[in-house]
Design a protein around this motif. Structure first.
Motif, PDB file in Angstrom:
ATOM      1  N   UNK A  48       0.847  -1.191   0.000  1.00  0.00           N
ATOM      2  CA  UNK A  48       0.000   0.000   0.000  1.00  0.00           C
ATOM      3  C   UNK A  48       0.877   1.234   0.000  1.00  0.00           C
ATOM      4  N   UNK A  49       0.697   2.114  -0.989  1.00  0.00           N
ATOM      5  CA  UNK A  49       1.486   3.332  -1.057  1.00  0.00           C
ATOM      6  C   UNK A  49       0.783   4.362  -1.927  1.00  0.00           C
TER       7      UNK A  49
ATOM      8  N   UNK B 278      -0.064  -3.758  -5.900  1.00  0.00           N
ATOM      9  CA  UNK B 278       0.192  -2.464  -5.269  1.00  0.00           C
ATOM     10  C   UNK B 278      -1.126  -1.698  -5.216  1.00  0.00           C
ATOM     11  N   UNK B 279      -1.569  -1.386  -4.009  1.00  0.00           N
ATOM     12  CA  UNK B 279      -2.800  -0.618  -3.812  1.00  0.00           C
ATOM     13  C   UNK B 279      -2.447   0.842  -3.579  1.00  0.00           C
ATOM     14  N   UNK B 280      -3.097   1.713  -4.333  1.00  0.00           N
ATOM     15  CA  UNK B 280      -2.881   3.152  -4.187  1.00  0.00           C
ATOM     16  C   UNK B 280      -4.144   3.781  -3.607  1.00  0.00           C
ATOM     17  N   UNK B 281      -4.049   4.425  -2.437  1.00  0.00           N
ATOM     18  CA  UNK B 281      -5.231   5.041  -1.828  1.00  0.00           C
ATOM     19  C   UNK B 281      -5.567   6.381  -2.488  1.00  0.00           C
ATOM     20  N   UNK B 282      -6.131   6.306  -3.670  1.00  0.00           N
ATOM     21  CA  UNK B 282      -6.499   7.497  -4.432  1.00  0.00           C
ATOM     22  C   UNK B 282      -7.392   7.050  -5.579  1.00  0.00           C
ATOM     23  N   UNK B 283      -7.867   8.023  -6.342  1.00  0.00           N
ATOM     24  CA  UNK B 283      -8.674   7.726  -7.515  1.00  0.00           C
ATOM     25  C   UNK B 283      -7.812   7.846  -8.762  1.00  0.00           C
TER      26      UNK B 283
ATOM     27  N   UNK C  38      -6.025   1.358  -8.028  1.00  0.00           N
ATOM     28  CA  UNK C  38      -6.487   2.507  -7.250  1.00  0.00           C
ATOM     29  C   UNK C  38      -7.722   2.089  -6.458  1.00  0.00           C
ATOM     30  N   UNK C  39      -7.656   2.285  -5.144  1.00  0.00           N
ATOM     31  CA  UNK C  39      -8.740   1.805  -4.272  1.00  0.00           C
ATOM     32  C   UNK C  39      -9.522   2.948  -3.632  1.00  0.00           C
TER      33      UNK C  39
ATOM     34  N   UNK D 237     -14.619   1.475  -3.807  1.00  0.00           N
ATOM     35  CA  UNK D 237     -13.513   0.779  -4.465  1.00  0.00           C
ATOM     36  C   UNK D 237     -12.770  -0.128  -3.489  1.00  0.00           C
ATOM     37  N   UNK D 238     -12.682   0.311  -2.239  1.00  0.00           N
ATOM     38  CA  UNK D 238     -12.011  -0.513  -1.236  1.00  0.00           C
ATOM     39  C   UNK D 238     -12.767  -1.818  -1.010  1.00  0.00           C
TER      40      UNK D 238
END
Length: 374
Positions: free
Chosen positions: A138-139, A169-174, A195-196, A363-364
């Motif tokens: 996650x980054x 790789x999960x990106x906390x954004x749109x 993107x989550x 999305x999450x």
């Protein structure tokens, strides 16, 4: 080939048994831990067993928020920020960081064996991946901003090599233009990137009344956290027409002080109480860490003073990004002048965040469902 009854039962058990997820955020301020909280909540809601792993203040925070979950204490990266030059701050600490990464990798194997871990979810802990267990990184920093272009290319290559060891790789954004991280997280660097949506432990609820003129929410590595707190208190004492609440971001113990008639200090607030305090405040003063900015966005926070941690080019970029895109006010720690900032905010337009893509956790939830189905 026919399956015996025993093999059929074993196969059914493997499909149906509760999945065990190890969530391991980096202890670099509190942001990595706080943004993992929506993930932990979503995992628990969908029936997974969650085990925590971190160190220091980040682990203490998660223990307070999730007292019933098992946890492991990992080796500390122990990153210090003493000056304003990122390269000079980090370069001497690289051997120590690499040693911590090596140690956490060794420790991960024993945790996986003992707890029968199905998935490892690492928030910026580069050593928390395993060849036999599905590993997620996650980054929000697919691209790390560094002023020196030669150094930036080297760091970018190393960052990509580390992330390539993970399965996803999960990106906390749109993914769209209505995003929060800007060029830090866009464009995607590989097919593994998903993107989550923004992650925040908070959910927006309109405040019925204002209790504080300013709330200062502190976080980040020492000694810079302390330096900023000292400057805020010194200046707030002379701004006597404003009521101040300082949330120090120190999770070791719960302390409450009345520093001056107009200044209250609390060492730590749980997520629920912190949300309430922020929404009861006219202005938020905070670092421009990405997790903090996701929280302010989720709360539709309209007036904010952002003070980047000296030497953190990522926070400096995000502060400028939010200043230009959303109208937040930015001051450096060195030149902090709260009287001027508060006067300026009285005439500034309120920040407005795009809400069309901020459907909380949509999305999450999809990402968690797919993860548990693997």
């Amino acid at each position: 080939m026919f399956l015996t009854t025993s093999k059929i039962q074993d196969k059914y058990y493997c499909l149906k048994r509760q999945k065990t997820i190890l969530v391991a955020p980096l202890n670099w301020g509190l942001g990595h831990a706080t943004r993992c909280m929506p993930i932990i909540d979503a995992l628990l809601e969908q029936g997974a067993k969650v085990i925590l792993a971190s160190d220091g203040a980040a682990l203490q925070l998660l223990q307070k928020e999730y007292p019933n979950l098992d946890y492991y204490s990992l080796p500390s990266y122990d990153i210090q920020y003493k000056g304003s030059n990122m390269f000079l701050n980090i370069a001497p600490q690289i051997p120590k960081i690499l040693r911590a990464i090596q140690l956490e990798r060794k420790m991960l194997g024993s945790i996986i064996e003992k707890e029968q871990i199905d998935v490892v979810l690492s928030d910026n802990r580069y050593g928390m991946h395993h060849s036999e267990v599905y590993s997620v990184f996650l980054t929000h920093q697919l691209h790390i901003p560094i002023p020196n272009k030669i150094v930036q290319k080297t760091v970018h290559r190393l960052n990509q090599q580390f992330m390539a060891k993970f399965d996803a790789c999960w990106v906390p954004d749109w993914a769209s233009a209505n995003n929060l991280a800007g060029k830090l997280a866009h464009p995607a660097t590989s097919p593994k990137v998903h993107y989550i949506g923004g992650l925040s432990r908070f959910g927006y609820q309109p405040a019925t009344n204002l209790k504080y003129d300013v709330i200062a929410v502190l976080s980040g590595p020492e000694p810079q956290r302390t330096y900023l707190e000292q400057k805020i208190i010194a200046q707030a004492k002379s701004i006597t027409n404003k009521n101040w609440l300082i949330v120090a971001g120190q999770t070791a113990q719960q302390e409450e002080q009345q520093i001056a008639p107009n200044i209250q200090r609390i060492s730590y607030l749980t997520a629920q109480l912190l949300q309430q305090a922020i929404q009861e405040s006219a202005v938020v003063l905070a670092r421009s860490g990405y997790s903090t900015l996701m929280d302010l966005s989720a709360l539709h926070c309209q007036k904010a003073i952002l003070v980047p941690t000296p030497g953190q080019t990522e926070q400096e970029y995000l502060a400028t990004h939010f200043e230009q895109k959303y109208g937040y006010l930015v001051q450096t720690q060195k030149d902090l002048n709260l009287a001027v900032a508060l006067q300026q905010l009285e005439t500034e337009k309120a920040a407005v965040f795009p809400v069309s893509e901020q459907k909380k956790g949509a999305l999450l939830r999809i990402a968690i469902q797919e993860l548990l189905a693997k």
